[in-house]
Design a protein around this motif. Structure first.
Motif, PDB file in Angstrom:
ATOM      1  N   THR A 135      39.381  44.200  41.407  1.00 23.86           N
ATOM      2  CA  THR A 135      39.750  43.308  42.503  1.00 23.86           C
ATOM      3  C   THR A 135      40.888  43.951  43.294  1.00 23.86           C
ATOM      4  O   THR A 135      41.495  44.930  42.852  1.00 23.86           O
ATOM      5  CB  THR A 135      40.236  41.952  41.964  1.00 23.86           C
ATOM      6  N   TYR A 136      41.199  43.382  44.453  1.00 23.46           N
ATOM      7  CA  TYR A 136      42.342  43.873  45.213  1.00 23.46           C
ATOM      8  C   TYR A 136      43.629  43.697  44.405  1.00 23.46           C
ATOM      9  O   TYR A 136      44.535  44.508  44.502  1.00 23.46           O
ATOM     10  CB  TYR A 136      42.460  43.139  46.546  1.00 23.46           C
ATOM     11  N   GLU A 137      43.680  42.654  43.588  1.00 24.64           N
ATOM     12  CA  GLU A 137      44.851  42.447  42.737  1.00 24.64           C
ATOM     13  C   GLU A 137      44.981  43.577  41.713  1.00 24.64           C
ATOM     14  O   GLU A 137      46.076  44.103  41.491  1.00 24.64           O
ATOM     15  CB  GLU A 137      44.764  41.095  42.038  1.00 24.64           C
ATOM     16  N   ASP A 138      43.864  43.962  41.100  1.00 21.53           N
ATOM     17  CA  ASP A 138      43.866  45.092  40.166  1.00 21.53           C
ATOM     18  C   ASP A 138      44.318  46.363  40.889  1.00 21.53           C
ATOM     19  O   ASP A 138      45.124  47.138  40.382  1.00 21.53           O
ATOM     20  CB  ASP A 138      42.464  45.351  39.599  1.00 21.53           C
ATOM     21  N   ALA A 187      46.078  46.655  43.570  1.00 25.38           N
ATOM     22  CA  ALA A 187      47.500  46.590  43.923  1.00 25.38           C
ATOM     23  C   ALA A 187      48.362  46.999  42.733  1.00 25.38           C
ATOM     24  O   ALA A 187      49.320  47.761  42.882  1.00 25.38           O
ATOM     25  CB  ALA A 187      47.864  45.188  44.392  1.00 25.38           C
ATOM     26  N   ARG A 188      48.006  46.509  41.551  1.00 26.41           N
ATOM     27  CA  ARG A 188      48.752  46.858  40.344  1.00 26.41           C
ATOM     28  C   ARG A 188      48.695  48.360  40.097  1.00 26.41           C
ATOM     29  O   ARG A 188      49.706  49.000  39.801  1.00 26.41           O
ATOM     30  CB  ARG A 188      48.181  46.101  39.147  1.00 26.41           C
ATOM     31  N   ILE A 224      52.042  45.033  46.253  1.00 24.12           N
ATOM     32  CA  ILE A 224      51.579  43.646  46.134  1.00 24.12           C
ATOM     33  C   ILE A 224      50.172  43.534  46.723  1.00 24.12           C
ATOM     34  O   ILE A 224      49.784  44.345  47.569  1.00 24.12           O
ATOM     35  CB  ILE A 224      52.559  42.668  46.810  1.00 24.12           C
ATOM     36  N   PRO A 225      49.390  42.542  46.278  1.00 24.14           N
ATOM     37  CA  PRO A 225      48.016  42.405  46.762  1.00 24.14           C
ATOM     38  C   PRO A 225      47.883  42.321  48.285  1.00 24.14           C
ATOM     39  O   PRO A 225      46.943  42.884  48.854  1.00 24.14           O
ATOM     40  CB  PRO A 225      47.532  41.118  46.081  1.00 24.14           C
ATOM     41  N   GLY A 226      48.820  41.661  48.947  1.00 25.46           N
ATOM     42  CA  GLY A 226      48.746  41.568  50.405  1.00 25.46           C
ATOM     43  C   GLY A 226      48.788  42.924  51.082  1.00 25.46           C
ATOM     44  O   GLY A 226      48.175  43.138  52.133  1.00 25.46           O
TER      45      GLY A 226
END
Length: 70
Positions: free
Chosen positions: A15-18, A20-21, A26-28
């Protein structure tokens, strides 16, 4: 612009969250980068390429992936 990057996200079920990590942001930030409203920083691309075990050139579309025989 980042077709290979998008393909790798899908291939690895990230995911974009993954993402970003992995990139250390940050995801944004990833949303802005992937939509083209902001550019990736070199260190972000390097971290992502290291994680995915591929070249930075491949991720940004400068290289075609090699097809393995088999």
């Amino acid at each position: 612009m980042y077709e290979n990057l998008k393909a790798e996200l899908k291939k690895h079920n990230l995911t974009y969250e993954d993402f970003a990590r992995i990139a250390g942001v940050i995801p944004g930030t990833i949303v802005r980068r992937m939509s083209g409203t902001a550019d990736f920083k070199l260190q972000e691309i390097v971290k992502i390429a290291d994680y995915l075990k591929c070249s930075t050139d491949y991720l940004i579309g400068r290289e075609v992936p090699e097809v393995e025989d088999g």
